[in-house]
Design a protein around this motif. Structure first.
Motif, PDB file in Angstrom:
ATOM      1  N   PHE A 182       0.803  -1.230  -0.060  1.00  0.00           N
ATOM      2  CA  PHE A 182      -0.024   0.010   0.133  1.00  0.00           C
ATOM      3  C   PHE A 182       0.906   1.254   0.003  1.00  0.00           C
ATOM      4  CE2 PHE A 182      -2.611  -3.338   2.329  1.00  0.00           C
ATOM      5  CZ  PHE A 182      -3.518  -3.564   1.175  1.00  0.00           C
ATOM      6  N   GLU A 183       2.163   1.106  -0.475  1.00  0.00           N
ATOM      7  CA  GLU A 183       2.988   2.295  -0.614  1.00  0.00           C
ATOM      8  C   GLU A 183       3.919   2.201  -1.491  1.00  0.00           C
ATOM      9  OE1 GLU A 183       6.211   2.415   2.908  1.00  0.00           O
ATOM     10  OE2 GLU A 183       4.194   1.947   3.747  1.00  0.00           O
ATOM     11  N   GLU A 184       4.355   3.428  -2.106  1.00  0.00           N
ATOM     12  CA  GLU A 184       5.633   3.341  -3.016  1.00  0.00           C
ATOM     13  C   GLU A 184       6.826   2.892  -2.425  1.00  0.00           C
ATOM     14  OE1 GLU A 184       5.642   7.122  -4.990  1.00  0.00           O
ATOM     15  OE2 GLU A 184       4.071   6.476  -6.482  1.00  0.00           O
ATOM     16  N   GLU A 241       4.536 -12.605   9.964  1.00  0.00           N
ATOM     17  CA  GLU A 241       3.424 -13.382   9.500  1.00  0.00           C
ATOM     18  C   GLU A 241       2.528 -12.539   8.654  1.00  0.00           C
ATOM     19  OE1 GLU A 241       1.040 -13.739  13.057  1.00  0.00           O
ATOM     20  OE2 GLU A 241       2.310 -12.518  14.068  1.00  0.00           O
ATOM     21  N   ARG A 242       1.672 -13.191   7.793  1.00  0.00           N
ATOM     22  CA  ARG A 242       0.754 -12.535   7.230  1.00  0.00           C
ATOM     23  C   ARG A 242      -0.176 -11.474   8.099  1.00  0.00           C
ATOM     24  NH1 ARG A 242       3.600 -12.279   3.263  1.00  0.00           N
ATOM     25  NH2 ARG A 242       2.046 -10.925   2.345  1.00  0.00           N
ATOM     26  N   PRO A 243      -0.455 -10.431   7.639  1.00  0.00           N
ATOM     27  CA  PRO A 243      -1.292  -9.559   8.378  1.00  0.00           C
ATOM     28  C   PRO A 243      -2.804 -10.090   8.276  1.00  0.00           C
ATOM     29  CG  PRO A 243      -0.597  -8.164   6.666  1.00  0.00           C
ATOM     30  CD  PRO A 243       0.226  -9.442   6.593  1.00  0.00           C
ATOM     31  N   ALA A 244      -3.541  -9.798   9.412  1.00  0.00           N
ATOM     32  CA  ALA A 244      -5.147 -10.404   9.407  1.00  0.00           C
ATOM     33  C   ALA A 244      -5.729  -9.708   8.223  1.00  0.00           C
ATOM     34  CB  ALA A 244      -5.410 -10.108  10.544  1.00  0.00           C
ATOM     35  N   ASP A 245      -6.686 -10.440   7.700  1.00  0.00           N
ATOM     36  CA  ASP A 245      -7.535  -9.987   6.491  1.00  0.00           C
ATOM     37  C   ASP A 245      -8.021  -8.623   6.602  1.00  0.00           C
ATOM     38  OD1 ASP A 245      -6.923 -12.188   5.074  1.00  0.00           O
ATOM     39  OD2 ASP A 245      -9.006 -13.060   5.457  1.00  0.00           O
ATOM     40  N   ILE A 246      -8.451  -8.414   7.881  1.00  0.00           N
ATOM     41  CA  ILE A 246      -9.282  -7.305   8.355  1.00  0.00           C
ATOM     42  C   ILE A 246      -8.390  -5.941   8.333  1.00  0.00           C
ATOM     43  CG2 ILE A 246      -9.181  -7.063  10.791  1.00  0.00           C
ATOM     44  CD1 ILE A 246     -12.326  -6.834   8.763  1.00  0.00           C
ATOM     45  N   GLU A 247      -7.052  -6.142   8.749  1.00  0.00           N
ATOM     46  CA  GLU A 247      -5.999  -5.330   8.637  1.00  0.00           C
ATOM     47  C   GLU A 247      -5.730  -4.837   7.120  1.00  0.00           C
ATOM     48  OE1 GLU A 247      -2.295  -6.189  11.012  1.00  0.00           O
ATOM     49  OE2 GLU A 247      -1.219  -4.429   9.707  1.00  0.00           O
ATOM     50  N   GLN A 248      -5.606  -5.808   6.507  1.00  0.00           N
ATOM     51  CA  GLN A 248      -5.408  -5.535   5.021  1.00  0.00           C
ATOM     52  C   GLN A 248      -6.637  -4.723   4.501  1.00  0.00           C
ATOM     53  OE1 GLN A 248      -3.832  -8.885   2.683  1.00  0.00           O
ATOM     54  NE2 GLN A 248      -3.443 -10.053   4.385  1.00  0.00           N
ATOM     55  N   ALA A 265      -6.098  -1.128   2.468  1.00  0.00           N
ATOM     56  CA  ALA A 265      -6.745  -0.971   1.115  1.00  0.00           C
ATOM     57  C   ALA A 265      -7.637   0.081   1.056  1.00  0.00           C
ATOM     58  CB  ALA A 265      -7.173  -2.502   0.531  1.00  0.00           C
ATOM     59  N   ILE A 266      -8.733  -0.049   1.802  1.00  0.00           N
ATOM     60  CA  ILE A 266      -9.965   1.171   1.785  1.00  0.00           C
ATOM     61  C   ILE A 266      -9.079   2.497   2.042  1.00  0.00           C
ATOM     62  CG2 ILE A 266     -11.833   1.874   2.938  1.00  0.00           C
ATOM     63  CD1 ILE A 266     -12.801  -0.980   3.341  1.00  0.00           C
ATOM     64  N   LEU A 267      -8.325   2.690   2.886  1.00  0.00           N
ATOM     65  CA  LEU A 267      -7.503   3.878   3.078  1.00  0.00           C
ATOM     66  C   LEU A 267      -6.902   4.560   1.688  1.00  0.00           C
ATOM     67  CD1 LEU A 267      -6.043   3.743   6.762  1.00  0.00           C
ATOM     68  CD2 LEU A 267      -8.326   4.543   5.957  1.00  0.00           C
ATOM     69  N   LEU A 268      -6.296   3.612   1.091  1.00  0.00           N
ATOM     70  CA  LEU A 268      -5.548   3.959   0.141  1.00  0.00           C
ATOM     71  C   LEU A 268      -6.479   4.041  -1.037  1.00  0.00           C
ATOM     72  CD1 LEU A 268      -2.938   4.221  -1.763  1.00  0.00           C
ATOM     73  CD2 LEU A 268      -3.123   1.860  -2.244  1.00  0.00           C
ATOM     74  N   TYR A 304     -11.278  -3.283  14.659  1.00  0.00           N
ATOM     75  CA  TYR A 304     -10.299  -3.051  14.441  1.00  0.00           C
ATOM     76  C   TYR A 304      -9.869  -1.407  14.390  1.00  0.00           C
ATOM     77  CZ  TYR A 304      -5.801  -2.715  11.960  1.00  0.00           C
ATOM     78  OH  TYR A 304      -4.336  -2.355  11.671  1.00  0.00           O
ATOM     79  N   ILE A 305     -10.747  -0.612  14.067  1.00  0.00           N
ATOM     80  CA  ILE A 305     -10.839   0.752  14.147  1.00  0.00           C
ATOM     81  C   ILE A 305     -10.631   1.139  15.870  1.00  0.00           C
ATOM     82  CG2 ILE A 305     -11.890   3.071  13.829  1.00  0.00           C
ATOM     83  CD1 ILE A 305     -12.979   1.530  11.265  1.00  0.00           C
TER      84      ILE A 305
END
Lengths: 549, 549
Positions: free
Chosen positions: A241-243, A267-274, A278-281, A443-444
């Motif tokens: 999610f960043e350059e 470890e892979r981040p949790a789905d909800i964190e991803q 993603a939504i922020l971007l 999460y928020i």
């Protein structure tokens, strides 16, 4: 050989900014001693450019950009992606191409062979698939260069009848490079790593993979470029999610090494964190790339609008978010209080505009026609549409973009008012099921209470009639979402879903609702895609038809 | 050999009615002595079934229908179109197939090789192209059976690198049969005749061509099935826009003869007459196939809503059309009078609901926020959206479908209010440029004045502010439409359009408006397609991007 992987955020059709960004990264990499700088698939024009690809001028502008980029490739080579005319007498006239540029000139052109044409992808609409495969020789190494999907023809489920690497491997390459435009879905990072790792181990070659980053309306590209050794082991991973730009050395032994601290995730981040990231971007790029700064949304006191408001405040800054409370005679006191608490927690702007005078004026005007017929969905929708008029008037007067707050469960069963709460420039959580919206809210709130607990724990309600609850019309969300997932994500039949243990009348009713709501979804805003199967371009259903049941 | 061509109207996913219709036509044709009955491409499931094709159950239901159809094929053979699983280990798992059924069994399967994937077509999304070509032997004749696009790889502009007939011709067939689902566009009948004629003369074979008829949401299939002799001469043509079955005899000399009076047209009907007929079928099938009877629309007194009202009255019966006059303080007396005259001429139902009280209630509610800022587009849109609320409330209360009345010129430049006059279940004239709307109005008035002359001759105005005219914001429509056609239909650059003789600032402004309006068009209703390039599925543009200028 020192190779720089440039993971950048492009803007569709913005040749000036894309070209300037590519050139500045070539210059920076050259200063840092790179021999080769690798950019993503179709980086010159942005992806997906869709039917702009049918304009000859668009392809000519890509060619002009490539010429400008070639001019700076002195003592440094680069790989860029762009659409090109193939000048063949048969087949489509465009290729999805990669240029290998060295000494100011295009030394080799690789064309994509496997053209994804499923879900959100339409590449066969524009491009002719390549049938010729040649390695590129550079500084004593042979590079097997492929484009995205070219490596995605899995052994288990071969979607295509060719596999470019099966041809290229006969030319004894030293390394694989793959340039991609691979959009985010919450399960896609693991799938990507597995498939690319499989390629590296199958062909016993190290693999450098460069993805785009950044959102293009509904599609969110998550970056996460990858480096594998020749056993298929993942040895480095660029940020998500960043350059970013990172450097790798391909040694004489064809082993890849690097100096920087590995950014490999343990470890892979949790789905909800991803999904959150993603939504922020997605929000940020939608506003930035369309030249807007300020968002507006209606706050009901419920969880959906609260989550969207919190996401918008994080993405754009609370000072750029205008939340509007639009109470009706059916709004409960606690809803108003919950909305006010949220505004206070976030520090965003807020207005309150009661809709009662408006709905009364509308109902009075319709009195001769409605003639004392009982209150029904007509009056419910008048409330929702009155709110939309007010929000859109604010947009028109002050230059806001309206954020749509519908979730995927509602959008699926048509539990929303067209031209009412289904309005907006972009749908923020339209690919997030209600059960996931609860996860997002928690999460928020992971560090402190931002979304009032009451908005999370109270029974969901549209508050369009007295004591209304979502469960008056719909099954409980944990059941509903499982049925939706079966039908939408997995294209199961009602019989198959019932066999999973769900109540037959409920399953049939839900599937009927999904199909009846196609005409509503046809007119909804673009939806930020975070799942493997979002409503919108990725799911194309007939409107008028008799449906499966 | 006696061959029946069955040109029928199917309903997507309605296996029961499609199968019953196919079976009854087989039985009728058998009674009339036919040896073979030919149905259209994908007749079993309807076309385009879109992502229903991704549901295994949908394909299984097609298979079940084929079995039922096969049962009646005793002493008569038939050709039907359906999607089938190919059970191959590589490539996509579906084919777009034709079954040749004889003696109750599938005797041969032909799969489509050329899969259109441009404009409104997405066939490569679902199907694997065929690479095997075999003629079918039946009653001593060899039939070269192909599916629609298989004959459309023109010599001048070969979109594909294969041509199925180039393989089939080596097997010395006696006749070509092509089954199709070829949608209407006003220039498409002539193109279709030219391309098919070219095939017949090139391969020196008679050709029987069966098309679907009927509308599937935005796509209108016009029928017009065709018969050519082996010199490429068109010898018969089935009616357009209606179901029909006709019989042809293939003699021992491979010459096609027929008993019925030829329905061959002596001259092609004018474009505007075809558009008129296509729209009537489009409206009728949209309502019939979605189970609705009654339409509603707002009448402004202007030409667009007048034309839509006249079309709806003709398609559905005047008694099924509710027209609503929604005057504001800016509506002129003559507009109200023109709308009333139209209602009287058509005999449709009518209500008048003034919007002034509603817009005042909204403006009063927004007073604290708007705070005496000058009247602008916000207040204009409030009027348009207030009308939409009233019309949608009438839909919700009484079960109407709202007809959208935007024309293609407005839709192109975004001259319309999202969630206001851009609302509706189906857009009736959204693929008809304003200059063509005038032609349509004159065509509707060809026998007597239905649309008041004043609605045709007065300068177009949205009447959202005092003395407003369309030409305040837009060029004259005869100029605007030419620029739009250049950019939308022909994908010309601004430089190319300017070179055609149009004013540079005007061209640049129009193209900018087109691109800025993508976000509005994304949320508009499906548009009945009557041109080669309609907004909607056939034109897929990015929303967020920097645009060509």
């Amino acid at each position: 050989m020192k190779i720089a992987l440039a993971q950048l955020n492009y803007h569709i059709g913005n040749f000036e900014s894309n070209t300037a960004k590519i050139i500045s990264h070539i210059q920076e990499a050259k200063q840092n001693g790179a021999d080769l700088v690798v950019f993503a698939e179709l980086c010159v024009c942005g992806y997906p450019a869709r039917d702009f690809l049918e304009f000859n001028e668009f392809i000519e502008l890509c060619d002009e950009s490539a010429k400008k980029i070639a001019e700076v490739c002195i003592d440094v080579a680069c790989i860029i992606g762009l659409p090109t005319f193939n000048h063949k007498t048969e087949g489509k006239d465009l290729n999805n191409s990669a240029y290998f540029i060295e000494d100011g000139k295009v030394k080799a052109i690789v064309n994509k062979a496997l053209l994804p044409n499923y879900d959100v992808f339409d590449e066969y609409r524009y491009f002719e698939p390549s049938t010729e495969f040649n390695c590129i020789e550079f500084k004593g190494k042979k590079i097997a260069l492929t484009i995205c999907e070219d490596l995605w023809n899995t052994i288990e489920n071969p979607l295509y009848i060719t596999r470019p690497m099966d041809s290229l491997i006969h030319q004894q390459p030293d390394v694989m490079i793959n340039i991609a435009a691979s959009p985010f879905a919450y399960n896609h990072d693991e799938e990507r790593i597995a498939i690319l790792s499989d390629n590296a181990s199958r062909y016993k070659l190290p693999l450098l993979y460069v993805n785009q980053v950044g959102a293009q309306t509904e599609l969110i590209f998550d970056g996460g470029s990858l480096v594998f050794d020749n056993t298929g082991k993942l040895i480095d991973e660029l940020p998500y999610f960043e350059e970013n730009m990172a450097y790798y050395t391909l040694g004489d032994d064809d082993v890849i090494t690097f100096d920087h601290p590995s950014t490999l995730k343990t470890e892979r981040p949790a789905d909800i964190e991803q999904i959150y990231q993603a939504i922020l971007l997605g929000i940020r790029d939608y506003f930035y790339k369309s030249g807007f700064k300020q968002a507006i949304l209606g706050l009901s006191g419920g969880i959906d609008s609260a989550v969207v408001c919190a996401l918008a405040a994080e993405a754009l800054g609370a000072e750029n978010v205008m939340s509007v409370l639009l109470p009706s005679r059916f709004s409960s006191d606690h809803s108003l209080k919950d909305a006010e608490d949220l505004v206070a927690n976030l520090g965003c702007k807020s207005e309150t505009i009661a809709i009662r005078n408006i709905t009364e004026a509308i109902e009075t005007s319709l009195h001769p026609q409605f003639n004392n017929l009982p209150f029904n969905i007509a009056e419910e929708n008048i409330q929702s549409r009155s709110r939309a008029i007010l929000l859109m008037a604010m947009c028109n007067k002050f230059g806001y973009i309206l954020l749509n707050t519908s979730n995927k469960s509602e959008a699926a069963v048509g539990y929303g008012t067209l031209y009412g709460d289904m309005c907006g420039g972009i749908s923020v959580i339209g690919d997030v099921y209600k059960t996931q919206v609860f996860e997002l809210a928690r999460y928020i709130n992971r560090n402190k209470e931002i979304i009032p607990i009451n908005s999370i724990v109270k029974p969901p309600s549209a508050e369009l009639r007295p004591d209304q609850k979502d469960t008056d019309s719909l099954p409980e969300y944990d059941i509903l979402d499982k049925i939706l997932e079966g039908y939408i994500e997995h294209r199961l039949s009602s019989a198959e879903i019932i066999k999973m243990g769900y109540d037959e009348p409920t399953v049939r009713r839900v599937i009927r609702l999904i199909n009846l709501a196609e005409h509503k979804r046809y007119q909804t805003p673009p939806i930020l895609r975070v799942s493997p199967k979002a409503f919108g371009m990725g799911r194309r259903m007939p409107i008028v038809g008799k449906y499966l049941s």
